[in-house]
Design an enzyme around this catalytic site. Structure first.
Site, PDB file in Angstrom:
ATOM      1  N   GLU A 331       0.574  -1.043   0.176  1.00 15.24           N
ATOM      2  CA  GLU A 331      -0.043   0.096   0.116  1.00 15.24           C
ATOM      3  C   GLU A 331       0.855   1.152  -0.024  1.00 15.24           C
ATOM      4  O   GLU A 331       0.548   2.361  -0.647  1.00 15.24           O
ATOM      5  CB  GLU A 331      -0.892   0.132   1.309  1.00 15.24           C
ATOM      6  CG  GLU A 331      -0.202  -0.196   2.552  1.00 15.24           C
ATOM      7  CD  GLU A 331      -1.148   0.037   3.788  1.00 15.24           C
ATOM      8  OE1 GLU A 331      -2.083   0.695   3.618  1.00 15.24           O
ATOM      9  OE2 GLU A 331      -1.046  -0.679   4.705  1.00 15.24           O
ATOM     10  N   LYS A 382      11.890 -10.649  -6.734  1.00 14.88           N
ATOM     11  CA  LYS A 382      13.080 -10.564  -7.725  1.00 14.88           C
ATOM     12  C   LYS A 382      14.371 -10.743  -7.051  1.00 14.88           C
ATOM     13  O   LYS A 382      15.250 -10.778  -7.947  1.00 14.88           O
ATOM     14  CB  LYS A 382      13.015  -9.182  -8.534  1.00 14.88           C
ATOM     15  CG  LYS A 382      13.113  -8.200  -7.610  1.00 14.88           C
ATOM     16  CD  LYS A 382      13.207  -6.677  -8.344  1.00 14.88           C
ATOM     17  CE  LYS A 382      13.488  -5.577  -7.406  1.00 14.88           C
ATOM     18  NZ  LYS A 382      13.701  -4.282  -8.292  1.00 14.88           N
ATOM     19  N   LYS A 424      17.918 -13.579 -16.153  1.00 18.29           N
ATOM     20  CA  LYS A 424      18.168 -14.515 -15.236  1.00 18.29           C
ATOM     21  C   LYS A 424      17.272 -15.804 -15.567  1.00 18.29           C
ATOM     22  O   LYS A 424      17.493 -16.927 -15.065  1.00 18.29           O
ATOM     23  CB  LYS A 424      17.963 -14.123 -13.644  1.00 18.29           C
ATOM     24  CG  LYS A 424      18.837 -12.958 -13.377  1.00 18.29           C
ATOM     25  CD  LYS A 424      18.747 -12.480 -11.773  1.00 18.29           C
ATOM     26  CE  LYS A 424      19.573 -11.486 -11.372  1.00 18.29           C
ATOM     27  NZ  LYS A 424      19.765 -10.282 -12.202  1.00 18.29           N
ATOM     28  N   SER A 465      17.117   0.620  -9.216  1.00 18.07           N
ATOM     29  CA  SER A 465      15.998   0.085  -8.899  1.00 18.07           C
ATOM     30  C   SER A 465      16.137  -0.149  -7.494  1.00 18.07           C
ATOM     31  O   SER A 465      17.156  -0.773  -6.662  1.00 18.07           O
ATOM     32  CB  SER A 465      15.583  -1.188  -9.594  1.00 18.07           C
ATOM     33  OG  SER A 465      16.584  -2.137  -9.509  1.00 18.07           O
ATOM     34  N   ARG A 554      26.733 -15.130  -3.817  1.00 20.23           N
ATOM     35  CA  ARG A 554      25.530 -15.601  -2.967  1.00 20.23           C
ATOM     36  C   ARG A 554      24.586 -16.676  -3.576  1.00 20.23           C
ATOM     37  O   ARG A 554      25.124 -17.123  -4.532  1.00 20.23           O
ATOM     38  CB  ARG A 554      24.523 -14.339  -2.955  1.00 20.23           C
ATOM     39  CG  ARG A 554      25.168 -13.010  -2.208  1.00 20.23           C
ATOM     40  CD  ARG A 554      24.343 -11.876  -2.473  1.00 20.23           C
ATOM     41  NE  ARG A 554      24.120 -11.574  -3.865  1.00 20.23           N
ATOM     42  CZ  ARG A 554      23.233 -10.477  -3.950  1.00 20.23           C
ATOM     43  NH1 ARG A 554      22.768  -9.636  -3.400  1.00 20.23           N
ATOM     44  NH2 ARG A 554      22.988 -10.131  -5.366  1.00 20.23           N
ATOM     45  N   GLU A 557      23.782 -17.343  -7.533  1.00 19.74           N
ATOM     46  CA  GLU A 557      24.191 -16.174  -8.165  1.00 19.74           C
ATOM     47  C   GLU A 557      25.407 -16.977  -9.093  1.00 19.74           C
ATOM     48  O   GLU A 557      26.246 -17.525  -8.740  1.00 19.74           O
ATOM     49  CB  GLU A 557      24.600 -15.206  -7.587  1.00 19.74           C
ATOM     50  CG  GLU A 557      25.177 -13.814  -8.123  1.00 19.74           C
ATOM     51  CD  GLU A 557      25.525 -12.800  -7.319  1.00 19.74           C
ATOM     52  OE1 GLU A 557      24.969 -11.703  -7.292  1.00 19.74           O
ATOM     53  OE2 GLU A 557      26.204 -12.937  -6.298  1.00 19.74           O
TER      54      GLU A 557
END
Length: 626
Positions: A331, A382, A424, A465, A554, A557
């Protein structure tokens, strides 16, 4: 401004005008008297009484005429601190009119009240004095600033300007003449050999881009200002790469539009943005095509409060849709974009709805109510490391959220459905990438059995982002480090948020159903290089002032990302930077059975989600990085 402040400023302004008028009167009278005195070889006793009486009778009238002409030419409206060439032309125009008035007056007067030579000399002296009066304040102010700079020279940083064009001139002029700028411009760099060894605002032009490191040492530069806003991205990257190795703080002029608006100043300089280091020009899209298929349509954006979703909403709003429906589970994000669009596009029919794409009944209710013509599906989990620890959530939200939206789009007659995918999804090594590959398979399957045109848009990492590496690097640099990089050899493709959204919108225009659109994003960027350049361009030395720490890959990855699977091939579009990957053949009936099994597994919170996904997506090869 209060009425008392206004009266105060008005009084000051009137006083200044009165002072200039008084100075003009004295200058005019004094100039003509000096002309008369010079005519008689500076012997006052030799001046004929006729000429003295003529001077006394006529000078008051001439001064009044002069002040009137100056007022007509608005010579009392200029700001003293900024008088320049336009004021000189106004003065020349005023004196041209005065010359005509004087000659006409002498013609009708019949007899000269003063000797001809003294009239000419007085007229010239008067014009010189008028110019001097208007430039004297600026000269005194400039001298005061220079003395102040010299007094505090020990604490003033030395600055190098790159670019001896109009932007460089504006920056140099402000640095040299502004009392608010406490920086010393020591030298200028420009690639034009014709400018070498010349001066700009008194500052020497000392070399081209290859000379930057040498001149930084010679002039003890601590800051570099990049003032070539109109250069190509490749040129900018090349020069900034050189600057990054100097140890200087680098600032850059934002854009050429500020030249047009007259906004070029030191206050407009910004820190070097990582996108300046990408070395390619921004992607361009066909705005007419985008406007044509969005204008007058009901458009829905899922995940409309996120980084990509909110920019989609901004650009869609500019295309004049019939209605824009934002659907998001968060929200706060939804509220932020709602308030922004209500402010920037008050004419927009905007509906902001809270809900989850995982909730099939909520999706049905929204779709049946608003029946969107076009759907941009940006809602997704994501973050790669987070999804590795919660694989079932990745499947629930990404795969079945997409499936719910796709089925509803088909059921309620949507014209187009555009999935936001990722690089990806190509040969995925993590569950997030595998889930997005499943999403692509869902929309390709739905495209074959529906009148709705289903497509996917695949792009790389998005600069700035939420959760991306660039904001993290900036924060770490501001905090003094260390800057954390997972691996010294890791590379990624990058694009800006507006570029990503432009691609998505363009894909919607090109959609015929079943395509996976891919952007040619140029060369991949080494994350370690970007991190070190960001440190250098912030004025620090990597591993000296700010440490670079390698934390290891990670979970899930990989060192590099791919944009297309080998089986897909490449097909050009009208936009030479956008390509289409051909759909991979698949058994739709089998896939539906696999989706049903996948749904049951994630609802049961299975511990074997990776194995199940691997059976459906054969290109998925999960890795666990230590």
């Amino acid at each position: 401004m209060s009425s008392s402040q206004y009266r105060k400023y008005n009084t000051v302004a009137i006083s200044r005008i009165a002072l200039i008028v008084l100075l003009d009167v004295f200058a005019t009278a004094g100039s003509f008297f000096c002309g008369l005195w010079l005519r008689f070889d500076f012997h006052f006793q030799q001046i004929d009484a006729y000429f003295l009486n003529g001077f006394a009778r006529n000078m008051a009238i001439w001064c009044a005429i002069t002040v009137g002409v100056f007022a007509v030419f608005r010579l009392y409206n200029s700001i003293w601190a900024y008088v320049s060439t336009p004021e000189v032309f106004k003065i020349l125009g005023a004196y041209a009119v005065l010359a005509v008035i004087g000659i006409t007056g002498i013609h009708f007067y019949g007899v000269l009240p003063l000797p001809r030579a003294s009239c000419v000399i007085g007229f010239v002296f008067s014009m010189v004095c008028t110019v001097f009066i208007r430039f004297s304040y600026r000269m005194l102010r400039t001298m005061q600033i220079h003395v102040s700079h010299m007094t505090h020279a020990a604490g003033i940083p030395n600055v190098m300007i790159i670019g001896a064009g109009a932007s460089g001139l504006a920056i140099a002029n402000e640095c040299v003449n502004s009392k608010y700028v406490h920086e010393h411009v020591s030298c200028i760099i420009d690639d034009n050999p014709a400018k070498l060894h010349k001066r700009l605002c008194g500052v020497p032009i000392v070399g081209n881009r290859k000379d930057i490191p040498k001149m930084v040492k010679k002039y003890r530069i601590s800051k570099i200002i990049f003032a070539i806003p109109s250069c190509s991205a490749a040129t900018r990257k090349n020069i900034l790469d050189i600057c990054s190795n100097t140890g200087c703080e680098v600032q850059i002029l934002p854009g050429i539009y500020q030249m047009v608006n007259g906004e070029v100043s030191v206050s407009k300089l910004r820190k070097v943005d990582p996108q300046d280091l990408l070395g390619r020009d921004p992607i361009k899209v066909n705005l007419d095509e985008i406007m044509a298929y969005i204008s007058g349509k009901v458009v829905m954006v899922t995940g409309g409060g996120g980084s990509i979703g909110s920019e989609l909403c901004r650009q869609i709003a500019r295309a004049h849709p019939k209605q824009l429906v934002i659907f998001d589970i968060y929200e706060n994000n939804a509220y932020d974009i709602q308030m922004e669009l209500l402010h920037t596009h008050p004419e927009l029919d905007l509906q902001v709805l809270i809900g989850s794409v995982r909730n099939e009944s909520r999706v049905e209710q929204v779709m049946s109510t608003y029946r969107p013509d076009i759907i941009f599906h940006a809602a997704a989990h994501k973050h790669v490391p987070l999804m590795e620890t919660s694989p079932n959530e990745a499947i629930k939200n990404n795969v079945f959220g997409t499936y719910n939206m796709a089925k509803a789009a088909s059921k309620y007659g949507a014209k187009r459905f555009v999935l936001i995918s990722t690089d990806k999804a190509v040969n995925p090594t993590n569950i997030m990438g595998a889930s997005k590959r499943l999403c692509e398979m869902v929309v390709q399957m739905m495209n074959r059995e529906s009148d709705t045109e289903f497509v996917a848009v695949r792009f790389g990492n998005v600069l700035g982002s939420n959760g991306s590496v660039i904001p993290l690097f900036k924060k770490q640099i501001e905090e003094g480090g260390p800057v954390t990089v997972t691996h010294p050899d890791i590379i990624r493709y990058f694009m800006t948020i507006p570029e990503a959204v432009s691609l998505v919108l363009q894909a919607g225009a090109y959609a015929r159903g079943g395509e996976i659109f891919v952007l040619d994003m140029g060369e991949p960027v080494k994350i370690d290089t970007m991190a070190r350049n960001m440190i250098r361009l912030s004025g620090y030395e990597p591993d000296v002032d700010i440490a670079v720490k390698y934390t290891g890959l990670r979970p899930g990855e990989k060192l590099y990302e791919e944009l297309l699977m080998k089986e897909e091939g490449m097909q050009e579009t009208d936009n030479k930077l956008i390509y289409i990957g051909k759909p991979i053949e698949m058994d739709d009936a089998l896939f539906k059975v696999q989706l049903a099994l996948l749904w049951d597994a994630c609802q049961e919170e299975t511990d074997h989600m990776r194995k199940i996904v691997q059976e459906i997506v054969p290109t998925y090869h999960p890795v666990v990085n230590k």
